[in-house]
Design an enzyme around this catalytic site. Structure first.
Site, short mmCIF file in Angstrom:
data_model
loop_
_atom_site.label_atom_id
_atom_site.label_comp_id
_atom_site.label_asym_id
_atom_site.label_seq_id
_atom_site.Cartn_x
_atom_site.Cartn_y
_atom_site.Cartn_z
N GLY A 190 5.85 1.66 2.10
CA GLY A 190 4.56 1.06 1.78
C GLY A 190 3.81 1.76 0.66
O GLY A 190 3.55 2.94 0.75
N SER A 191 3.45 1.05 -0.40
CA SER A 191 2.88 1.73 -1.56
C SER A 191 2.39 0.72 -2.60
O SER A 191 2.37 -0.48 -2.36
CB SER A 191 3.93 2.65 -2.17
OG SER A 191 5.17 1.98 -2.25
#
Length: 223
Positions: A190-191
Site C-alpha cells: 500500500g503506497s
C-alpha cells in the site's frame, strides 16, 4: 513470476506458517486446525499475488514526434489527484503534481516515467500515515528522484509509503543513465507515487482513472 523483493519475505513467512500449523495440529481440535489452515492458505496466496511480477516485453516508447516528451505512469494504480502545487524540495516553484495511489491489489513495482540521466536521489525516513492524505507526502517515509531527459526536461517523482507500507526500495542511482519503463523501485504493501511535471504539460489522464506502470501515457511535455 515473483518479484525479487518478495523472495525472502515469502520464504520466512512460509516457515512461520508451517511451524504454526504443526503446533496447531497437536494442540487444537481438528475443526479449528482446518479453519486455521484454510486462513493461512488464503493469506499466503495473497502474499504471492502481491509480489507478482507480470512478464512483459520491453516498455521503451520511441517518440515519433521529436517536439514532445511523453511521460508514462511510474506505477500501477488509480489517479488520486491532479493539481498545481509548489514543489519545495528541488524545483522551488509551481509544478503539476499527478498522484497515483497503489492499493494492496496493484502491482507495486515502480518504473521510470522517462529516459535520461538521474540528477537527484534522496531518501527520507518518516511516519506511515494513510497514503492518500495530503500530509503523507511530507511526513511519511519517502524518496525523491529527478531525471533530466535527453531532450533537456526535468521530471521529479516521489515514492511515498502508506499506512501498511513499512519499506521503500529504490534502485535509482545519481548520475546513472536510465531507460523509460525500467524498474526504479518497489514499495511493500500500500503506497503512493507522485510525479511532478512542468506547467505547460498536457495531461492525458483524469482523476479516478486506472493506470498501468510503464505503459499508460499520462502526459506530454511540449519542447
Amino acid at each position: 513470476m515473483i518479484h525479487k523483493e518478495g523472495f525472502s519475505f515469502l520464504v520466512y513467512t512460509l516457515v512461520i506458517i508451517l511451524l504454526l500449523l504443526i503446533f496447531s495440529f497437536f494442540l487444537l481440535s481438528r475443526l479449528v486446525f482446518i479453519f486455521i489452515s484454510v486462513f493461512f492458505v488464503i493469506l499466503y496466496s495473497f502474499f504471492i499475488f502481491f509480489f507478482r511480477n507480470p512478464k512483459k516485453k520491453s516498455r521503451e516508447i520511441h517518440e515519433k514526434n521529436y517536439n514532445i516528451e511523453t511521460i508514462i505512469s511510474p506505477a500501477d494504480g488509480k489517479i488520486l489527484k491532479i493539481q498545481k502545487i509548489f514543489e519545495n524540495e528541488f524545483f522551488k516553484k509551481n509544478y503539476i503534481c499527478i498522484s497515483i495511489f497503489m492499493s494492496l491489489f496493484n502491482v507495486h513495482i515502480n518504473r521510470f516515467p522517462v529516459s535520461g540521466k538521474v540528477i537527484y536521489v534522496k531518501y527520507y525516513p518518516g511516519k506511515h500515515m494513510i497514503a492518500w492524505k495530503t500530509k503523507s507526502s511530507s511526513y511519511n517515509e519517502h524518496t525523491t528522484t529527478v531525471i533530466k531527459t535527453f531532450k533537456g526536461k526535468k521530471v521529479l517523482f516521489r515514492q511515498i509509503a502508506g499506512f501498511l507500507a513499512r519499506r521503500i526500495i529504490i534502485y535509482a542511482k545519481k548520475n546513472s543513465i536510465v531507460k523509460k519503463g525500467d524498474e526504479f523501485g518497489f514499495i511493500k504493501f500500500g503506497s503512493r507515487v507522485d510525479i511532478f511535471l512542468p506547467l505547460n504539460s498536457i495531461i492525458l489522464v483524469k482523476k479516478g482513472e486506472k493506470v498501468i506502470g510503464g505503459e499508460t501515457k499520462i502526459s506530454i511535455i511540449p519542447l
